[in-house]
Design a protein around this motif. Sequence first.
Motif, PDB file in Angstrom:
ATOM      1  N   VAL A  73      -9.297   3.047   1.332  1.00  0.00           N
ATOM      2  CA  VAL A  73      -8.878   2.358   0.103  1.00  0.00           C
ATOM      3  C   VAL A  73      -9.713   2.870  -1.065  1.00  0.00           C
ATOM      4  O   VAL A  73     -10.955   2.857  -1.025  1.00  0.00           O
ATOM      5  CB  VAL A  73      -9.041   0.830   0.246  1.00  0.00           C
ATOM      6  CG1 VAL A  73      -8.689   0.144  -1.069  1.00  0.00           C
ATOM      7  CG2 VAL A  73      -8.166   0.325   1.382  1.00  0.00           C
ATOM      8  N   HIS A  94       0.863  -1.198   0.000  1.00  0.00           N
ATOM      9  CA  HIS A  94       0.000   0.000   0.000  1.00  0.00           C
ATOM     10  C   HIS A  94       0.890   1.236   0.000  1.00  0.00           C
ATOM     11  O   HIS A  94       2.117   1.170   0.162  1.00  0.00           O
ATOM     12  CB  HIS A  94      -0.929  -0.010   1.210  1.00  0.00           C
ATOM     13  CG  HIS A  94      -0.199  -0.122   2.518  1.00  0.00           C
ATOM     14  ND1 HIS A  94       0.340   0.972   3.172  1.00  0.00           N
ATOM     15  CD2 HIS A  94       0.092  -1.211   3.293  1.00  0.00           C
ATOM     16  CE1 HIS A  94       0.936   0.565   4.284  1.00  0.00           C
ATOM     17  NE2 HIS A  94       0.797  -0.765   4.386  1.00  0.00           N
ATOM     18  N   GLN A 151      -7.979  -1.491  -5.493  1.00  0.00           N
ATOM     19  CA  GLN A 151      -7.257  -2.700  -5.082  1.00  0.00           C
ATOM     20  C   GLN A 151      -6.898  -3.483  -6.337  1.00  0.00           C
ATOM     21  O   GLN A 151      -7.630  -3.478  -7.323  1.00  0.00           O
ATOM     22  CB  GLN A 151      -8.092  -3.558  -4.130  1.00  0.00           C
ATOM     23  CG  GLN A 151      -9.303  -4.231  -4.776  1.00  0.00           C
ATOM     24  CD  GLN A 151     -10.064  -5.120  -3.808  1.00  0.00           C
ATOM     25  OE1 GLN A 151     -10.729  -4.597  -2.915  1.00  0.00           O
ATOM     26  NE2 GLN A 151      -9.952  -6.432  -3.992  1.00  0.00           N
ATOM     27  N   LEU A 192      -2.900  -2.108  -2.553  1.00  0.00           N
ATOM     28  CA  LEU A 192      -3.972  -1.167  -2.252  1.00  0.00           C
ATOM     29  C   LEU A 192      -3.482   0.272  -2.452  1.00  0.00           C
ATOM     30  O   LEU A 192      -2.336   0.603  -2.176  1.00  0.00           O
ATOM     31  CB  LEU A 192      -4.435  -1.337  -0.788  1.00  0.00           C
ATOM     32  CG  LEU A 192      -4.933  -2.724  -0.365  1.00  0.00           C
ATOM     33  CD1 LEU A 192      -5.321  -2.684   1.111  1.00  0.00           C
ATOM     34  CD2 LEU A 192      -6.099  -3.163  -1.218  1.00  0.00           C
TER      35      LEU A 192
END
Length: 301
Positions: free
Chosen positions: A276, A258, A279, A295
Motif C-alpha cells: 500500500v 483497491h 490510503q 487503497l
Amino acid sequence: VIAILVIALVAAAGGIGWWFGLGPGSYNTVPEAVSLTQADAESAITAAGFTVGDVTQEFSLEVAAGTVMDMDPQAGTSLAPETPISLIVSAGPEMLTVPALEGLTLEAAESAITEAGFTYDQATTLRQFSDEEADVVIAATDTTGAPLPSTLAEGQPIRLVASAGVLPDVAGETEANATKLIEEAGLVVNVSSREFSASVASGVVIASSTTTDPVVPGDTINISVSKGPAPVVLPDVVGAPIGEAIATLEGLGLTVGHNVPPGIVNDPNPVIKFVVSTQSPAAGVEVPAGSNVTLTATATL
C-alpha cells in the motif's frame, strides 16, 4: 248491721290483699333491655323482679356483638313477678367464606364478592401490569392491602388488584413507535441511553427496562436507543502488503477498494508483491462503520 259491716270489711280486705298479692296490683313493669349488653340486661330484669328466659343469638351487621337486639315480652309490659323475659342477643356479623377471585374478570369478581356477602367499591381497584390480559383479577386484599383470610365478617369490603395488561415489548421498534406504544399503555417513556450497536440500526430501541416493581399506570419505562455501529478510527496501513491491509480494514467493519487484481491479492506466494502506497481517507480519520476505504498499491519485486 254490725255483722254485715264486719263481713263487708273482711271482703274488702280480702280483695285488697288479692289485688296486691296475686292480682294486677302485684305486677311489675318490664324494664327496657334492648341496646344493653347481655349482662346489663339480665341484671335489669332480675332487679325488676323477673327471671331471665331463653337467650338466643342472631347475626347482625348493625348491632354490636353481645348487645340485646330484642326482648319478649317488650319493655313497659306489666307482668307478675318471676315472669321469664326472653332475650335475642347480637352475635355480630356472620363469618363467611371468601370466594376465589384470582383469574376472574373484574365483572365476574364483583358478582362473586356480592353473592358471597361482602362489598366491593370499584373506586378502590388497583391496577398493575402483568402477564394477564387487562381487567383480569391478579390479587384480592382487604382495605389495608393485606392478603385476605379464608373467612371474613359479612359485609366487609374487598379490594381487587386488576391487570393493566401486558407491558409493551418495544425492543426492535423505532424510538417514535416505541414512545407511542408506551404512552398508549398509560406509561411514561424515558430515553435512558443512546448506545452504539453493531446489530441494531440507528434510531431503533435496543432494550427497555422498568423502574418500579410492580409497574402501575403512570410509571416510567426506560429505553436504550441505538446510535448504529460505532465509528472507526482508520489505522495506518501504508507500507503494509495489500492482503494484510485489506484484512485489517475489513476486520474493522469497513469495505475496501483497491487497484490490485484479486488473484494477486489472494495469492499467498505472489511473484510480484503489492504494498500500500496511499490510503483514503487517511490514517487517524474517524469514519462510520461500513465506510469504504480506497487503497493504492505499488508493485515491488
